[in-house]
Design a protein around this motif. Structure first.
Motif, PDB file in Angstrom:
ATOM      1  N   ARG A  19     -16.342  -0.915  -2.822  1.00  0.00           N
ATOM      2  CA  ARG A  19     -16.084  -0.272  -4.248  1.00  0.00           C
ATOM      3  C   ARG A  19     -16.307  -1.302  -5.297  1.00  0.00           C
ATOM      4  NH1 ARG A  19     -11.666   4.125  -2.595  1.00  0.00           N
ATOM      5  NH2 ARG A  19     -12.637   5.253  -1.437  1.00  0.00           N
ATOM      6  N   TYR A  20     -15.457  -2.582  -5.390  1.00  0.00           N
ATOM      7  CA  TYR A  20     -15.286  -3.157  -6.469  1.00  0.00           C
ATOM      8  C   TYR A  20     -16.852  -3.847  -6.719  1.00  0.00           C
ATOM      9  CZ  TYR A  20     -10.330  -3.732  -6.450  1.00  0.00           C
ATOM     10  OH  TYR A  20      -9.085  -3.074  -6.641  1.00  0.00           O
ATOM     11  N   GLN A  23     -18.602  -1.132  -8.783  1.00  0.00           N
ATOM     12  CA  GLN A  23     -18.269  -0.791  -9.864  1.00  0.00           C
ATOM     13  C   GLN A  23     -18.123  -2.196 -10.828  1.00  0.00           C
ATOM     14  OE1 GLN A  23     -18.215   2.156 -10.848  1.00  0.00           O
ATOM     15  NE2 GLN A  23     -18.459   2.624  -8.733  1.00  0.00           N
ATOM     16  N   LEU A 172      -1.828  -2.303   3.869  1.00  0.00           N
ATOM     17  CA  LEU A 172      -3.441  -1.776   3.807  1.00  0.00           C
ATOM     18  C   LEU A 172      -4.045  -2.081   5.169  1.00  0.00           C
ATOM     19  CD1 LEU A 172      -4.807  -3.271   0.415  1.00  0.00           C
ATOM     20  CD2 LEU A 172      -4.452  -0.878   1.020  1.00  0.00           C
ATOM     21  N   LEU A 175      -2.445   0.837   7.597  1.00  0.00           N
ATOM     22  CA  LEU A 175      -2.807   2.043   7.202  1.00  0.00           C
ATOM     23  C   LEU A 175      -4.358   2.439   6.967  1.00  0.00           C
ATOM     24  CD1 LEU A 175      -0.181   2.874   4.384  1.00  0.00           C
ATOM     25  CD2 LEU A 175      -0.619   4.087   6.463  1.00  0.00           C
TER      26      LEU A 175
ATOM     27  N   GLN B  17      -5.558   0.641 -12.014  1.00  0.00           N
ATOM     28  CA  GLN B  17      -6.197  -0.538 -10.849  1.00  0.00           C
ATOM     29  C   GLN B  17      -6.891   0.347 -10.061  1.00  0.00           C
ATOM     30  OE1 GLN B  17      -3.095  -3.054  -9.020  1.00  0.00           O
ATOM     31  NE2 GLN B  17      -2.220  -3.308 -11.098  1.00  0.00           N
ATOM     32  N   GLN B  21     -11.763   0.640  -8.782  1.00  0.00           N
ATOM     33  CA  GLN B  21     -12.809   0.967  -7.752  1.00  0.00           C
ATOM     34  C   GLN B  21     -13.770   1.761  -7.915  1.00  0.00           C
ATOM     35  OE1 GLN B  21     -10.380   1.140  -4.394  1.00  0.00           O
ATOM     36  NE2 GLN B  21     -10.003  -0.962  -4.204  1.00  0.00           N
ATOM     37  N   ASP B  44      -9.801  10.890  -1.228  1.00  0.00           N
ATOM     38  CA  ASP B  44     -10.263  10.473   0.052  1.00  0.00           C
ATOM     39  C   ASP B  44      -9.142   9.606   0.514  1.00  0.00           C
ATOM     40  OD1 ASP B  44     -11.099   7.394  -0.161  1.00  0.00           O
ATOM     41  OD2 ASP B  44     -12.076   8.383  -1.936  1.00  0.00           O
ATOM     42  N   LEU B  46      -8.909   6.564   1.576  1.00  0.00           N
ATOM     43  CA  LEU B  46      -8.847   5.058   1.370  1.00  0.00           C
ATOM     44  C   LEU B  46      -8.247   5.089  -0.216  1.00  0.00           C
ATOM     45  CD1 LEU B  46      -9.175   2.354   1.979  1.00  0.00           C
ATOM     46  CD2 LEU B  46     -11.718   2.280   1.041  1.00  0.00           C
ATOM     47  N   THR B  47      -8.687   5.880  -0.938  1.00  0.00           N
ATOM     48  CA  THR B  47      -8.299   5.902  -2.287  1.00  0.00           C
ATOM     49  C   THR B  47      -6.750   6.245  -2.428  1.00  0.00           C
ATOM     50  OG1 THR B  47     -10.377   6.512  -2.993  1.00  0.00           O
ATOM     51  CG2 THR B  47      -8.648   6.650  -4.620  1.00  0.00           C
ATOM     52  N   VAL B  49      -4.499   5.739   0.032  1.00  0.00           N
ATOM     53  CA  VAL B  49      -3.869   4.613   0.789  1.00  0.00           C
ATOM     54  C   VAL B  49      -3.694   3.482  -0.532  1.00  0.00           C
ATOM     55  CG1 VAL B  49      -3.807   2.709   2.174  1.00  0.00           C
ATOM     56  CG2 VAL B  49      -4.230   4.752   2.869  1.00  0.00           C
ATOM     57  N   ASN B  50      -4.829   3.389  -1.003  1.00  0.00           N
ATOM     58  CA  ASN B  50      -4.862   2.191  -2.223  1.00  0.00           C
ATOM     59  C   ASN B  50      -3.840   2.573  -3.204  1.00  0.00           C
ATOM     60  OD1 ASN B  50      -6.756   0.086  -1.660  1.00  0.00           O
ATOM     61  ND2 ASN B  50      -8.251   1.726  -1.841  1.00  0.00           N
ATOM     62  N   VAL B  53      -0.210   2.305  -1.822  1.00  0.00           N
ATOM     63  CA  VAL B  53       0.238   1.048  -1.843  1.00  0.00           C
ATOM     64  C   VAL B  53       0.515  -0.024  -3.187  1.00  0.00           C
ATOM     65  CG1 VAL B  53      -0.361  -1.329  -0.641  1.00  0.00           C
ATOM     66  CG2 VAL B  53      -0.465   0.846   0.544  1.00  0.00           C
ATOM     67  N   GLU B  56       3.707   1.177  -4.728  1.00  0.00           N
ATOM     68  CA  GLU B  56       4.809   0.586  -4.203  1.00  0.00           C
ATOM     69  C   GLU B  56       5.104  -0.787  -4.547  1.00  0.00           C
ATOM     70  OE1 GLU B  56       5.419   1.776   0.594  1.00  0.00           O
ATOM     71  OE2 GLU B  56       4.295   0.155   0.356  1.00  0.00           O
ATOM     72  N   LYS B  61       7.991  -4.606  -8.448  1.00  0.00           N
ATOM     73  CA  LYS B  61       7.965  -5.535  -9.558  1.00  0.00           C
ATOM     74  C   LYS B  61       8.812  -5.093 -10.428  1.00  0.00           C
ATOM     75  CE  LYS B  61       3.768  -8.404  -8.800  1.00  0.00           C
ATOM     76  NZ  LYS B  61       2.403  -8.273  -9.171  1.00  0.00           N
ATOM     77  N   SER B  70       4.534   4.061   1.881  1.00  0.00           N
ATOM     78  CA  SER B  70       3.399   4.243   2.616  1.00  0.00           C
ATOM     79  C   SER B  70       3.673   4.218   3.890  1.00  0.00           C
ATOM     80  CB  SER B  70       2.587   2.874   2.469  1.00  0.00           C
ATOM     81  OG  SER B  70       3.404   1.676   2.550  1.00  0.00           O
ATOM     82  N   ILE B  71       4.013   5.440   4.407  1.00  0.00           N
ATOM     83  CA  ILE B  71       4.814   5.893   5.822  1.00  0.00           C
ATOM     84  C   ILE B  71       3.684   6.838   6.261  1.00  0.00           C
ATOM     85  CG2 ILE B  71       6.488   6.896   7.076  1.00  0.00           C
ATOM     86  CD1 ILE B  71       8.470   6.453   4.767  1.00  0.00           C
ATOM     87  N   ALA B  72       2.889   6.329   7.277  1.00  0.00           N
ATOM     88  CA  ALA B  72       1.730   6.985   7.914  1.00  0.00           C
ATOM     89  C   ALA B  72       2.075   8.591   7.877  1.00  0.00           C
ATOM     90  CB  ALA B  72       1.144   6.263   9.052  1.00  0.00           C
ATOM     91  N   LEU B  75       1.974  10.377   4.556  1.00  0.00           N
ATOM     92  CA  LEU B  75       0.631   9.982   3.722  1.00  0.00           C
ATOM     93  C   LEU B  75      -0.152  11.228   3.623  1.00  0.00           C
ATOM     94  CD1 LEU B  75      -0.406   6.564   3.662  1.00  0.00           C
ATOM     95  CD2 LEU B  75       0.254   7.801   1.770  1.00  0.00           C
TER      96      LEU B  75
END
Lengths: 572, 108
Positions: A19-20, A23, A172, A175, B17, B21, B44, B46-47, B49-50, B53, B56, B61, B70-72, B75
């Motif tokens: 994806r990076y 994009q 990551l 999951l 962030q 992508q 979707d 993957l998005t 999850v991204n 995470v 989190e 920070k 992110s507990i399966a 999710l």
């Protein structure tokens, strides 16, 4: 630059990387396809997706997947190095086969997908320390792949360092089977894009540098060269010296340096000559403009003198005002933001992703020297006055070589980098160029140019294809460094003499206009090459000779040997 | 800025962030109503999850405390607390206030 197609092969989830890559706004644009997840060997043996050959591929595998024995050794110290290396060899065999079908392949080196664990004391200890085994695997991978010219092993550890101390993200991984933090993928994308630009001739060639507070600390006009901060037992001085060392190392890769500074020229040059800690000397610079004029104007002037385009230039200056001025006036010039702290200069230079080239040739390492010789030639012309007398005094020699293994890298560089004296601006990668040359009715020659003031190396490329009884000039390129020294005419002489020697009827050159190759058209128009079909197809009746220029010696007529006589093959 | 606003700002930074992508047409809007997951569609896997995470990491920070998002099992559950940007924000606030999973039903 057109959009490139990429094939991604991996045993883990490369979705974020993909994806990076798609994009990322830097050229070239990339469209990715991923081979079926986890089926690395199968994908390597069948690389065509949708029957289409990708422009490039990334094979990013994990050491655990490639070598189950390594994984076992790491966990249980159960296995042996020979078996691990045999598994690496098997992987490399599949990569080798894959590389026959894909023109350009990147293989990131191996790092474990999970945080390294186990004893640090035993990790590097033979025979089964996990870290040592991984080093052995990567070394074997490098040794195996260095034999394949279109595959490039990329050092992943450089990308791992960009992730703020956390290059792996276990969440990551568990999951989504994505092993690395996104910063790692972003760093990979930046490097791979830079490589792709380099392969297509888009690498920057010239770094123009300010002096005060850029190459050294302090204002030389105010404090004098003796008081500059440079080298010595001084943190800032050491940083400036290291920055200069890094710049000088870049000249060994063929990147030119120049100076654009608002200073008194005599004072600045005295500092360069006399400061004992100065790493860069006058002969390290292809040219300079040191005066009180506008820097944008000076850049145009110097770049014109060096026969380069503005899009080849990177401008480095500590002053935000000067950077903004150049950025606004010359948008083609890359003007990176520059840190205020000189101790960050070497890192800022290393982070510029615009200089990658696939090979470093002998010409690259001598490039600055060639420009220094050019300064001597210009000085000689000033003294002698007449151009013809000057050319004769240079004792120019042109050696013609058939393109072959020893000079193909340089020929390809010329093909993909030269813009101005370029008939058709055909851009090919290594395999495409090799495939083209393999044709029975095709010939390519390099032109090596030297004179009594220096060696310019291989500076020209001529490719001819027979079409019926006509010699079609496909590539006719000459480095701007030797333009105007009758090498252009020498190349035409060779093309026509070759056509005559193999019995061809005429020589034809079809000029394809681009934004940059007007000098080529201008030369053909004044060279006495008659134009047909409007203005862009130039035709020479091969019954007539095209004389070799008087000022040029061209000792060996290699183009007359092993040619293809019209209609039948004489090559062996 | 109160806690809810600070959490929303963190989630919007995470969206920025993740959007880096995504192609323009797929980019997430920075609104409370943006659907993340559920029966009516969403991101979707993957998005998602991204995003989770990333949230989190940024929450840790910003607030100096780890919050387990992110507990399966959570999710991709139909009643996930991640149905929308607003629901995600409320859940993070609950966790930061120490009310956590016990109060999960409030945001479902």
């Amino acid at each position: 630059m057109q959009q490139l197609s990429a094939l991604l092969v991996s045993d883990f989830n490369l979705g974020n990387f993909s994806r990076y890559l798609e994009q990322d706004s830097d050229v070239p644009a990339v469209a990715c396809k991923s081979a079926p997840f986890g089926q690395v060997i199968s994908a390597l043996l069948n690389p065509l997706i949708d029957e289409r050959r990708p422009d490039f591929a990334v094979i990013w595998s994990s050491p655990e997947h490639v070598s189950p024995t390594y994984a076992r050794c790491r966990d249980n110290r159960d296995g042996d190095l020979d078996t691990i290396l045999a598994e690496v060899d098997a992987f490399c065999t599949a990569v080798t086969k894959f590389c026959l079908d894909v023109d350009l392949v990147f293989v990131p080196s191996w790092v474990p997908v999970l945080e390294p664990s186990g004893s640090i004391l035993l990790g590097m200890r033979a025979p089964l320390g996990a870290s040592l085994l991984l080093l052995e695997m990567n070394l074997r991978l490098a040794r195996n792949l260095e034999k394949i010219s279109n595959v490039y092993l990329l050092d992943v550890t450089r990308w791992m360092g960009s992730a703020d101390g956390r290059p792996r993200n276990p969440k990551l991984w568990y999951l989504a089977k994505v092993p690395f933090a996104n910063e790692v993928f972003l760093a990979a994308v930046r490097d791979i894009k830079s490589c792709l630009r380099g392969f297509r001739g888009g690498a920057r060639k010239l770094i123009l540098l300010d002096l005060d507070d850029t190459l050294w600390g302090g204002l030389v006009g105010d404090v004098g060269w003796e008081k500059l901060r440079l080298g010595g037992h001084d943190p800032a001085g050491e940083a400036y010296a290291d920055f200069q060392r890094a710049l000088r190392a870049m000249t060994q890769r063929g990147i030119l340096l120049g100076i654009i500074s608002k200073n008194e020229s005599a004072i600045a040059l005295e500092a360069i000559d006399r400061h004992p800690e100065m790493v860069l000397k006058q002969q390290d610079f292809a040219g300079w403009r040191i005066n009180r004029e506008d820097k944008a104007r000076n850049i145009i002037d110097l770049v014109h003198d060096l026969n380069l385009g503005l899009d080849a230039v990177v401008f480095i200056d500590d002053s935000p005002v000067e950077r903004a001025r150049v950025r606004e006036a010359l948008p083609e010039v890359l003007v990176p933001e520059w840190p205020a702290d000189c101790m960050l200069y070497p890192r800022a230079l290393a982070e510029l992703k615009c200089f990658e080239t696939p090979a470093v040739t002998a010409e690259d390492t001598m490039r600055t020297l060639m420009y220094v010789s050019e300064r001597s030639r210009a000085a000689l012309l000033d003294r002698i006055g007449s151009v013809d007398a000057w050319l004769k005094s240079l004792e120019i020699r042109v050696d013609v070589e058939e393109v072959a293994e020893g000079n193909a890298d340089r020929a390809l560089q010329i093909l993909n980098r030269t813009n101005q004296m370029n008939l058709a601006t055909r851009r090919l990668n290594e395999m495409e160029f090799k495939d083209w040359r393999a044709g029975r009715t095709r010939r390519s020659w390099c032109f090596r140019v030297s004179d009594r003031l220096g060696d310019s190396g291989i500076a020209g490329l001529l490719s001819i294809e027979h079409v019926d009884e006509v010699a079609e000039i496909r590539d006719w390129l000459l480095s701007c460094r030797v333009m105007g020294r009758k090498v252009e005419e020498t190349m035409l002489h060779v093309a026509i003499d070759y056509a005559r020697s193999v019995g061809l009827r005429e020589v034809r050159a079809k000029y394809e206009p681009t934004a940059k190759n007007a000098p080529c058209l201008a030369f053909l128009q004044r060279a006495g090459f008659p134009a047909r079909d409007g203005e862009h197809t130039f035709v020479w009746n091969a019954e007539r000779e095209y004389p070799l220029p008087e000022a040029v010696a061209c000792p060996k007529a290699v183009w007359r040997t092993a040619g293809v006589r019209a209609g039948r093959d004489r090559r062996t | 800025m109160d806690l809810q606003e600070r959490v929303a700002a963190v989630i919007y930074r995470a969206i920025d962030q993740v959007n880096a992508q995504l192609p323009p047409a797929d980019r997430l809007e920075k609104t409370r109503d943006t659907v993340l997951f559920g029966r009516e569609g969403g991101l979707d896997s993957l998005t998602l999850v991204n995003l989770i995470v990333t949230v989190e990491g940024l929450v840790e920070k910003e607030f100096g405390r780890a919050v387990p998002l992110s507990i399966a099992e959570m999710l991709f559950e139909p009643d996930s607390p991640f149905s929308s940007v607003g629901a995600l924000g409320e859940y993070v606030v609950l966790l930061l206030e120490g009310r956590g999973a016990k109060s999960l039903s409030k945001v479902r």
